[in-house]
Design a protein around this motif. Structure first.
Motif, short mmCIF file in Angstrom:
data_model
loop_
_atom_site.label_atom_id
_atom_site.label_comp_id
_atom_site.label_asym_id
_atom_site.label_seq_id
_atom_site.Cartn_x
_atom_site.Cartn_y
_atom_site.Cartn_z
N GLY A 172 -4.83 3.18 9.44
CA GLY A 172 -5.35 1.83 9.30
C GLY A 172 -6.68 1.75 8.59
N ASP A 173 -7.36 2.88 8.42
CA ASP A 173 -8.68 2.87 7.79
C ASP A 173 -8.66 3.39 6.35
N MET A 174 -7.51 3.87 5.90
CA MET A 174 -7.42 4.41 4.55
C MET A 174 -7.37 3.30 3.51
N GLY A 175 -7.81 3.62 2.29
CA GLY A 175 -7.63 2.72 1.18
C GLY A 175 -6.16 2.53 0.86
N ALA A 176 -5.83 1.43 0.21
CA ALA A 176 -4.42 1.08 -0.02
C ALA A 176 -3.68 2.12 -0.86
N GLY A 177 -4.38 2.78 -1.77
CA GLY A 177 -3.70 3.72 -2.67
C GLY A 177 -3.56 5.12 -2.12
N ALA A 178 -4.17 5.41 -1.00
CA ALA A 178 -4.23 6.79 -0.49
C ALA A 178 -3.04 7.13 0.40
N ARG A 179 -2.67 8.42 0.37
CA ARG A 179 -1.71 8.95 1.33
C ARG A 179 -2.43 9.76 2.42
N ARG A 180 -3.59 10.30 2.06
CA ARG A 180 -4.45 10.99 3.02
C ARG A 180 -5.87 10.92 2.49
N THR A 181 -6.85 10.70 3.37
CA THR A 181 -8.24 10.60 2.96
C THR A 181 -9.14 11.36 3.92
N TYR A 182 -10.06 12.14 3.34
CA TYR A 182 -11.15 12.74 4.11
C TYR A 182 -12.42 11.98 3.74
N ASP A 183 -13.14 11.53 4.74
CA ASP A 183 -14.47 10.96 4.53
C ASP A 183 -15.52 11.99 4.90
N PRO A 226 0.83 -1.21 0.00
CA PRO A 226 0.00 0.00 0.00
C PRO A 226 0.86 1.26 0.00
N ASN A 227 0.19 2.38 -0.21
CA ASN A 227 0.86 3.67 -0.20
C ASN A 227 1.30 4.04 1.22
N LEU A 228 2.21 4.99 1.30
CA LEU A 228 2.69 5.46 2.59
C LEU A 228 1.85 6.64 3.07
N PRO A 229 1.33 6.62 4.29
CA PRO A 229 0.54 7.74 4.79
C PRO A 229 1.39 9.00 4.92
N TYR A 230 0.76 10.14 4.66
CA TYR A 230 1.43 11.41 4.92
C TYR A 230 1.64 11.59 6.43
#
Length: 430
Positions: A325-336, A106-110
């Protein structure tokens, strides 16, 4: 996909970032394969150079008429070339295995993404709108009298099985109106380019955006190897697959309304009632292709575009920053964005807006030419729902329900409904 050079330079930081997603250290295995590959390439180059030198020596021996010396050199050339072929295969095998490992990660989180394992560790950023105070007990969308004539789960099951629905009459028209309203808003007010794409794609397109190889079970594949898209993120992002675009054409902002298909393989027993989780659904998807320097600002902008739809529909919502732990595999940052559903007495996800950095671009080999004429660089990609049409329909119906069983519809939809503003308790648009 990750840059092996970055892993060579900062292996500990790479492992630490992946650990936020619950993964064990992998840099050691990656760098061992990388070392084997590089060593084999170097040895193959040496064997090639040796073969070239021996070929020249053989030519000199031949010109002198020294057949014995010529044959000796020729045999050595043969051996060096055979070793070169063998070493090139070793390098190719190591490279293939290395890519298989890299493409599955997966991608690396920011750095600003909060740590955490699941949705309980997400961080609320803001709440917008106040949930309506009902003078009766609100019900879920499928139990509203106005909705029941137009939302037929039995017919959907007869036609296709569980988690399908047939919409008709007023409910179907409101569903259509929502998608048209979303598209018009994104095009006319937010400056996105309306784009109509296929919903069946080649396998490499799902590799490009990261649904494959790890998440194939969540999608549907045809008998001839094509795939049904789980979201228009796949098609819109892959428009730049394999391309090198001019920096002056960035950002590229697309919006598409499509059917989407998900097997929901990992959601057995979850949200089985109503329209909340279907195998076939519609979504208005936003995708931006940007310069790396602009991707953070674009993430904020795209989130605001999705929020604007909810605000125009007068739906209370909250904005959540997802934990690692809740982000999609391709994301570095996600807003829901989570909309208030009074029938469930809770907020439920209606949009995820993610920035992926260059993760997808590396998989797609999508680059841009810098304005100063420098070396091509990878673009950054972002995607987000603007919004999921079915879930928006649920929110509109539940928040607009009345004590007499009717549903009052948001004012912004009235022009799309011929000026009508209510679904009566008997299911008529009035």
């Amino acid at each position: 996909m990750h840059d092996i050079r970055m892993i060579r330079d900062t292996p500990d930081a790479f492992d630490a970032a992946l650990s936020l997603r619950g993964l064990a250290p992998v840099s050691g295995a990656l760098l061992a394969l990388d070392a084997d590959r590089r060593a084999a390439i170097k040895q193959a180059e040496n064997a090639k150079a040796a073969a070239n030198g021996l070929s020249k020596a053989a030519g000199i021996a031949k010109s002198k008429g020294d057949e014995a010396e010529f044959e000796r050199f020729r045999e050595e050339v043969y051996q060096e070339k055979a070793q070169m072929v063998e070493l090139n295969q070793v390098a190719a095998d190591a490279d293939k295995r290395l890519n298989e490992l890299l493409i599955a990660l997966p991608n690396l989180p920011y750095a600003d993404v909060p740590p955490g394992k699941d949705e309980h560790d997400n961080v609320e950023q803001k709440r917008t709108g106040t949930p309506r105070a009902f003078d009766f007990k609100p019900v879920e969308h499928f139990d509203i009298p106005a909705v029941q004539p137009g939302m037929d789960f039995a017919a959907g099951a007869k036609l296709s099985g569980s988690r399908f629905v047939v919409l008709r009459g007023a409910v179907a028209r409101v569903h259509r109106a929502l998608s048209q309203f979303m598209l018009d808003t994104h095009v006319d007010e937010h400056g996105l380019t309306e784009t109509n794409t296929p919903v069946i794609v080649r396998e490499e397109m799902l590799y490009g955006t990261g649904q494959l190889p790890k998440f194939g079970e969540d999608s549907y594949q045809t008998t001839n190897g094509w795939w049904l898209i789980p979201t228009a993120e796949v098609t819109l992002t892959n428009l730049v697959n394999g391309e090198t675009v001019d920096a002056g054409t960035l950002p590229r902002r697309h919006v598409a309304h499509t059917l989407c298909f998900r097997s929901e393989a990992g959601s057995a027993g979850r949200d089985t009632s109503g329209m909340l989780r279907q195998h076939q659904f519609e979504k208005v998807e936003m995708v931006s292709i940007t310069h790396p320097d602009e991707s953070d600002a674009e993430h904020t902008r795209m989130t605001q575009c999705a929020e604007a739809i909810l605000e125009k529909l007068e739906l209370p919502y909250r904005t959540m920053l997802l934990c690692a732990g809740d982000m999609g595999a391709g994301a570095r940052r996600t807003y829901d964005l989570e909309v208030w559903l009074p029938g469930q007495d809770t907020y439920r996800e209606i949009s995820s807006i993610s920035t992926c950095g260059d993760y997808q671009a590396r998989r797609m080999n999508a680059r841009f030419k810098p304005a100063d004429g420098g070396k091509p660089e990878f673009v950054h990609t972002l995607n987000g729902s603007g919004l999921a049409v079915g879930r928006t329909l649920i929110a509109v119906l539940e928040n607009g329900q009345q004590a007499d069983g009717s549903v009052v519809l948001p004012a912004v939809l009235h022009p799309y409904l011929g000026g009508k503003n209510t679904i009566s308790a008997t299911g008529d648009l009035i």
